[in-house]
Design a protein around this motif. Structure first.
Motif, PDB file in Angstrom:
ATOM      1  N   LEU A  74     102.676  10.058 -25.050  1.00  0.00           N
ATOM      2  CA  LEU A  74     101.450  10.445 -25.874  1.00  0.00           C
ATOM      3  C   LEU A  74     101.256   8.939 -26.600  1.00  0.00           C
ATOM      4  N   MET A  75      99.965   8.629 -26.689  1.00  0.00           N
ATOM      5  CA  MET A  75      99.678   7.506 -27.621  1.00  0.00           C
ATOM      6  C   MET A  75      99.192   7.854 -28.896  1.00  0.00           C
ATOM      7  N   GLY A  76     100.116   7.833 -29.961  1.00  0.00           N
ATOM      8  CA  GLY A  76      99.801   8.362 -31.255  1.00  0.00           C
ATOM      9  C   GLY A  76      99.810   9.776 -31.181  1.00  0.00           C
ATOM     10  N   ALA A  77      99.115  10.344 -32.195  1.00  0.00           N
ATOM     11  CA  ALA A  77      98.731  11.745 -32.506  1.00  0.00           C
ATOM     12  C   ALA A  77      97.959  12.480 -31.707  1.00  0.00           C
ATOM     13  N   SER A  78      97.738  12.064 -30.203  1.00  0.00           N
ATOM     14  CA  SER A  78      96.614  12.295 -29.467  1.00  0.00           C
ATOM     15  C   SER A  78      97.315  13.564 -28.568  1.00  0.00           C
ATOM     16  N   PHE A  79      97.326  14.809 -28.788  1.00  0.00           N
ATOM     17  CA  PHE A  79      98.122  15.723 -28.195  1.00  0.00           C
ATOM     18  C   PHE A  79      97.360  16.544 -27.321  1.00  0.00           C
ATOM     19  N   ALA A  99     103.163   5.730 -33.408  1.00  0.00           N
ATOM     20  CA  ALA A  99     103.098   6.728 -34.194  1.00  0.00           C
ATOM     21  C   ALA A  99     103.072   5.987 -35.865  1.00  0.00           C
ATOM     22  N   TRP A 100     102.048   5.687 -36.076  1.00  0.00           N
ATOM     23  CA  TRP A 100     101.651   5.041 -37.223  1.00  0.00           C
ATOM     24  C   TRP A 100     102.034   5.961 -38.553  1.00  0.00           C
ATOM     25  N   PRO A 101     102.668   5.518 -39.737  1.00  0.00           N
ATOM     26  CA  PRO A 101     103.162   6.232 -40.639  1.00  0.00           C
ATOM     27  C   PRO A 101     102.122   7.390 -41.255  1.00  0.00           C
ATOM     28  N   ARG A 102     100.562   6.821 -41.200  1.00  0.00           N
ATOM     29  CA  ARG A 102      99.643   7.682 -41.995  1.00  0.00           C
ATOM     30  C   ARG A 102      99.395   9.025 -41.055  1.00  0.00           C
ATOM     31  N   TYR A 103      99.925   8.993 -39.811  1.00  0.00           N
ATOM     32  CA  TYR A 103      99.848  10.313 -38.952  1.00  0.00           C
ATOM     33  C   TYR A 103     101.137  11.268 -38.938  1.00  0.00           C
ATOM     34  N   HIS A 104     102.098  10.684 -39.536  1.00  0.00           N
ATOM     35  CA  HIS A 104     103.353  11.311 -39.353  1.00  0.00           C
ATOM     36  C   HIS A 104     103.278  12.831 -39.614  1.00  0.00           C
ATOM     37  N   LYS A 105     102.614  13.305 -40.976  1.00  0.00           N
ATOM     38  CA  LYS A 105     102.582  14.493 -41.379  1.00  0.00           C
ATOM     39  C   LYS A 105     101.854  15.452 -40.342  1.00  0.00           C
ATOM     40  N   THR A 106     100.645  15.015 -39.695  1.00  0.00           N
ATOM     41  CA  THR A 106      99.920  15.365 -38.608  1.00  0.00           C
ATOM     42  C   THR A 106     100.624  15.687 -37.238  1.00  0.00           C
ATOM     43  N   ILE A 107     101.598  14.612 -37.118  1.00  0.00           N
ATOM     44  CA  ILE A 107     102.344  14.762 -35.964  1.00  0.00           C
ATOM     45  C   ILE A 107     103.324  15.718 -36.178  1.00  0.00           C
ATOM     46  N   ALA A 108     104.101  15.760 -37.163  1.00  0.00           N
ATOM     47  CA  ALA A 108     105.113  17.001 -37.356  1.00  0.00           C
ATOM     48  C   ALA A 108     104.466  18.275 -37.304  1.00  0.00           C
ATOM     49  N   LYS A 109     103.297  18.516 -38.144  1.00  0.00           N
ATOM     50  CA  LYS A 109     102.629  19.739 -38.023  1.00  0.00           C
ATOM     51  C   LYS A 109     102.103  20.134 -36.586  1.00  0.00           C
ATOM     52  N   THR A 110     101.659  19.322 -35.886  1.00  0.00           N
ATOM     53  CA  THR A 110     101.030  19.554 -34.592  1.00  0.00           C
ATOM     54  C   THR A 110     102.442  19.876 -33.645  1.00  0.00           C
ATOM     55  N   ALA A 111     103.383  19.044 -33.711  1.00  0.00           N
ATOM     56  CA  ALA A 111     104.545  19.198 -33.021  1.00  0.00           C
ATOM     57  C   ALA A 111     104.997  20.643 -33.087  1.00  0.00           C
ATOM     58  N   THR A 223      98.890  -9.237 -36.465  1.00  0.00           N
ATOM     59  CA  THR A 223      97.437  -9.275 -36.333  1.00  0.00           C
ATOM     60  C   THR A 223      96.801  -8.196 -36.840  1.00  0.00           C
ATOM     61  N   HIS A 224      97.205  -7.028 -36.830  1.00  0.00           N
ATOM     62  CA  HIS A 224      96.499  -6.022 -37.512  1.00  0.00           C
ATOM     63  C   HIS A 224      97.292  -5.152 -38.439  1.00  0.00           C
ATOM     64  N   PRO A 225      97.378  -5.743 -39.727  1.00  0.00           N
ATOM     65  CA  PRO A 225      98.291  -5.138 -40.603  1.00  0.00           C
ATOM     66  C   PRO A 225      98.015  -3.951 -41.286  1.00  0.00           C
ATOM     67  N   GLU A 226      96.749  -3.694 -41.388  1.00  0.00           N
ATOM     68  CA  GLU A 226      96.006  -2.610 -41.927  1.00  0.00           C
ATOM     69  C   GLU A 226      96.244  -1.534 -41.131  1.00  0.00           C
ATOM     70  N   ARG A 227      96.387  -1.457 -39.688  1.00  0.00           N
ATOM     71  CA  ARG A 227      96.740  -0.409 -38.946  1.00  0.00           C
ATOM     72  C   ARG A 227      98.193  -0.308 -38.639  1.00  0.00           C
ATOM     73  N   ALA A 228      99.048  -1.228 -38.392  1.00  0.00           N
ATOM     74  CA  ALA A 228     100.366  -1.155 -38.162  1.00  0.00           C
ATOM     75  C   ALA A 228     101.320  -0.853 -39.444  1.00  0.00           C
ATOM     76  N   GLU A 229     100.793  -0.750 -40.872  1.00  0.00           N
ATOM     77  CA  GLU A 229     101.578  -0.329 -41.817  1.00  0.00           C
ATOM     78  C   GLU A 229     102.812  -0.744 -41.964  1.00  0.00           C
ATOM     79  N   GLY A 230     103.125  -2.011 -41.918  1.00  0.00           N
ATOM     80  CA  GLY A 230     104.554  -2.523 -41.932  1.00  0.00           C
ATOM     81  C   GLY A 230     105.248  -2.247 -40.670  1.00  0.00           C
ATOM     82  N   ILE A 231     104.975  -1.815 -39.681  1.00  0.00           N
ATOM     83  CA  ILE A 231     105.694  -1.356 -38.415  1.00  0.00           C
ATOM     84  C   ILE A 231     105.617  -2.563 -37.467  1.00  0.00           C
ATOM     85  N   SER A 232     106.786  -3.308 -37.238  1.00  0.00           N
ATOM     86  CA  SER A 232     106.839  -4.419 -36.465  1.00  0.00           C
ATOM     87  C   SER A 232     108.000  -4.139 -35.205  1.00  0.00           C
ATOM     88  N   SER A 233     107.372  -3.661 -34.132  1.00  0.00           N
ATOM     89  CA  SER A 233     108.215  -3.287 -33.076  1.00  0.00           C
ATOM     90  C   SER A 233     108.107  -4.251 -31.832  1.00  0.00           C
TER      91      SER A 233
END
Length: 321
Positions: A74-79, A99-111, A223-233
């Protein structure tokens, strides 16, 4: 013993599906597994179903005790692409990019709704942040990998593209090197207009990268700090550049420091960007040992053949309960 896994494969025109193909191709080749491909499209209707199930706090009552396993990417929270097939398997697993942190609660609930037992995340930090929620869904870090045999490289003396920037640009850096490269008649490939791809097809992209001397790679948190929320992978572009024997000039993602025990790229000097890039091109031969080391490193440690072993082993162990 043959282990059967139902691979729910998202189909469509999205460019990122090339990343999915690399994982799926590797898994399908694995000995000891019977992989059944289930093609599935995402759709707005399926996403409405998911929204409704989340709204009513639906719990999957169809808990099939058939020990059937599904795996999907999956690409992000697209189930949406998992609907309806995921409901017919008792043990479901997914690999997730972005899996940006702002979507983690939604990801867990949908999972939970979709009876997903485990999520393999491409980011180390995202994995840790997700697990800190103690949602009952286990997160496992599996960094991005590559099918190195899908790429090739031209001899260094035959490479015709001096600098390539594919995907998102780091505008501050791009603007600093643009004029210098042009004035010195260096070949520079990049996205001319926003949203316009550098190469029209995957074949053109692979051929273009094979002919490139330098690949500019910058992590999303820059390049897109507002989207990545500190994720540097480490994203696929780093591995694609290494597999094509390009010298990477850019910024090393934090998570890449855990994957390489040496510096695999040339860190950009933002204050002296134009003179630095010209100096690298003028002394390109001195970087060939680093390029060759990177190629051997990904051959040994960073292929999807290596990564998929961890995924499949975790699926087997989790399915034993």
């Amino acid at each position: 013993m043959i282990f059967k896994i139902n691979l729910i494969r998202k189909i469509g025109d999205d460019a990122y599906l090339d990343c999915f193909d690399e994982i799926e191709t590797c898994i399908k080749k694995k000995d000891g597994y019977n992989i059944k491909i289930i093609p599935s499209k995402d759709s707005s209707f399926k996403n409405v179903i998911l929204l409704f199930l989340n709204f009513i706090n639906f719990i999957n009552l169809m808990k099939f005790k058939n020990n059937k396993i599904s795996f999907s990417i999956l690409m992000g929270a697209s189930f949406g692409s998992l609907i309806p097939y995921v409901f017919f398997f008792s043990k479901n697993f997914v690999y997730m990019y972005d899996a940006w942190p702002r979507y983690h609660k939604t990801i867990a609930k949908t999972a939970k709704i979709l009876n997903i037992k485990m999520i393999f995340f491409s980011s180390y930090k995202a994995t840790n942040l997700f697990n800190e929620m103690n949602s009952g869904i286990k997160g496992i870090w599996v960094p991005e990998g590559i099918n190195i045999e899908e790429y090739h490289y031209e001899p260094f003396i035959s490479k015709k593209i001096d600098v390539i920037e594919f995907g998102r640009k780091y505008e501050i850096y791009h603007n600093k090197i643009l004029s210098a490269l042009k004035m010195n008649n260096y070949s520079h490939f990049f996205e001319k207009n926003k949203g316009e791809v550098v190469f029209r097809s995957r074949l053109e992209f692979i051929n273009g990268l094979s002919q490139s001397k330098i690949s500019i790679c910058i992590p999303s948190n820059i390049t897109h700090p507002e989207r990545a929320e500190g994720i540097s992978s480490m994203t696929l572009r780093y591995l694609q550049s290494m597999a094509s024997k390009c010298l990477i000039v850019g910024i090393l993602p934090e998570e890449m420091k855990m994957l390489f025990d040496y510096m695999p790229l040339v860190e950009i000097d933002l204050d002296n960007a134009s003179s630095q890039i010209l100096d690298i091109l003028a002394n390109y031969e001195s970087y060939i040992p680093l390029i060759e080391r990177n190629y051997k490193e990904i051959q040994k440690f960073h292929t999807w053949d290596v990564r998929s072993e961890k995924i499949l082993l975790n699926i087997i162990n989790e399915s034993a309960y």
